[in-house]
Design an enzyme around this catalytic site. Structure first.
Site, PDB file in Angstrom:
ATOM      1  N   VAL A 191       0.871  -1.175   0.000  1.00  0.00           N
ATOM      2  CA  VAL A 191       0.000   0.000   0.000  1.00  0.00           C
ATOM      3  C   VAL A 191       0.906   1.222   0.000  1.00  0.00           C
ATOM      4  CG1 VAL A 191      -1.916   1.175   1.153  1.00  0.00           C
ATOM      5  CG2 VAL A 191      -1.700  -1.311   1.331  1.00  0.00           C
ATOM      6  N   TYR A 192       1.410   1.554  -1.180  1.00  0.00           N
ATOM      7  CA  TYR A 192       2.446   2.576  -1.284  1.00  0.00           C
ATOM      8  C   TYR A 192       1.959   3.969  -0.926  1.00  0.00           C
ATOM      9  CZ  TYR A 192       4.670  -1.346  -3.473  1.00  0.00           C
ATOM     10  OH  TYR A 192       5.175  -2.590  -3.701  1.00  0.00           O
ATOM     11  N   SER A 193       0.683   4.221  -1.030  1.00  0.00           N
ATOM     12  CA  SER A 193       0.162   5.547  -0.692  1.00  0.00           C
ATOM     13  C   SER A 193       0.221   5.831   0.804  1.00  0.00           C
ATOM     14  CB  SER A 193      -1.282   5.684  -1.185  1.00  0.00           C
ATOM     15  OG  SER A 193      -2.105   4.728  -0.536  1.00  0.00           O
ATOM     16  N   HIS A 194       0.397   4.796   1.630  1.00  0.00           N
ATOM     17  CA  HIS A 194       0.431   4.990   3.080  1.00  0.00           C
ATOM     18  C   HIS A 194       1.642   4.325   3.728  1.00  0.00           C
ATOM     19  CE1 HIS A 194      -3.611   6.329   2.354  1.00  0.00           C
ATOM     20  NE2 HIS A 194      -3.645   6.807   3.571  1.00  0.00           N
ATOM     21  N   GLY A 195       2.628   3.956   2.965  1.00  0.00           N
ATOM     22  CA  GLY A 195       3.825   3.310   3.504  1.00  0.00           C
ATOM     23  C   GLY A 195       5.045   4.181   3.300  1.00  0.00           C
TER      24      GLY A 195
END
Length: 88
Positions: free
Chosen positions: A42-46
């Site tokens: 979940v790259y948008s929150h990692g």
């Protein structure tokens, strides 16, 4: 490209949060959340979100030790005031 373990990532995030005076139990939980998001893809929150998040902390836009408070309940709906705090 070097490989970094989830534990290393979590520990690094936690140290950064602690350096900004976040309570240790909260820093551990938030660092774990960021590391888990990165690990789950979940790259948008990692990994991609963490520098932006820290920038907001440094500008005073996010209060690391704020405690969310439920201010209204309407049946199955609730309204929360996070007092400019974190979401994890």
């Amino acid at each position: 490209m070097p490989i970094i373990s989830v534990e290393q990532l979590q520990n690094t995030y936690e140290k950064i949060l602690l350096s900004r005076d976040m309570a240790s139990d909260m820093a551990k939980r938030l660092a774990t959340g960021f590391a888990d998001m990165a690990n789950e893809g979940v790259y948008s929150h990692g990994i991609n979100r963490f520098p932006v998040f820290i920038g907001q902390v440094d500008k005073g836009q996010i209060q690391l030790n704020a405690i969310p408070e439920c201010v209204n309940q309407m049946g199955a709906l609730e309204q929360w005031d996070c007092h400019y705090g974190r979401v994890f």
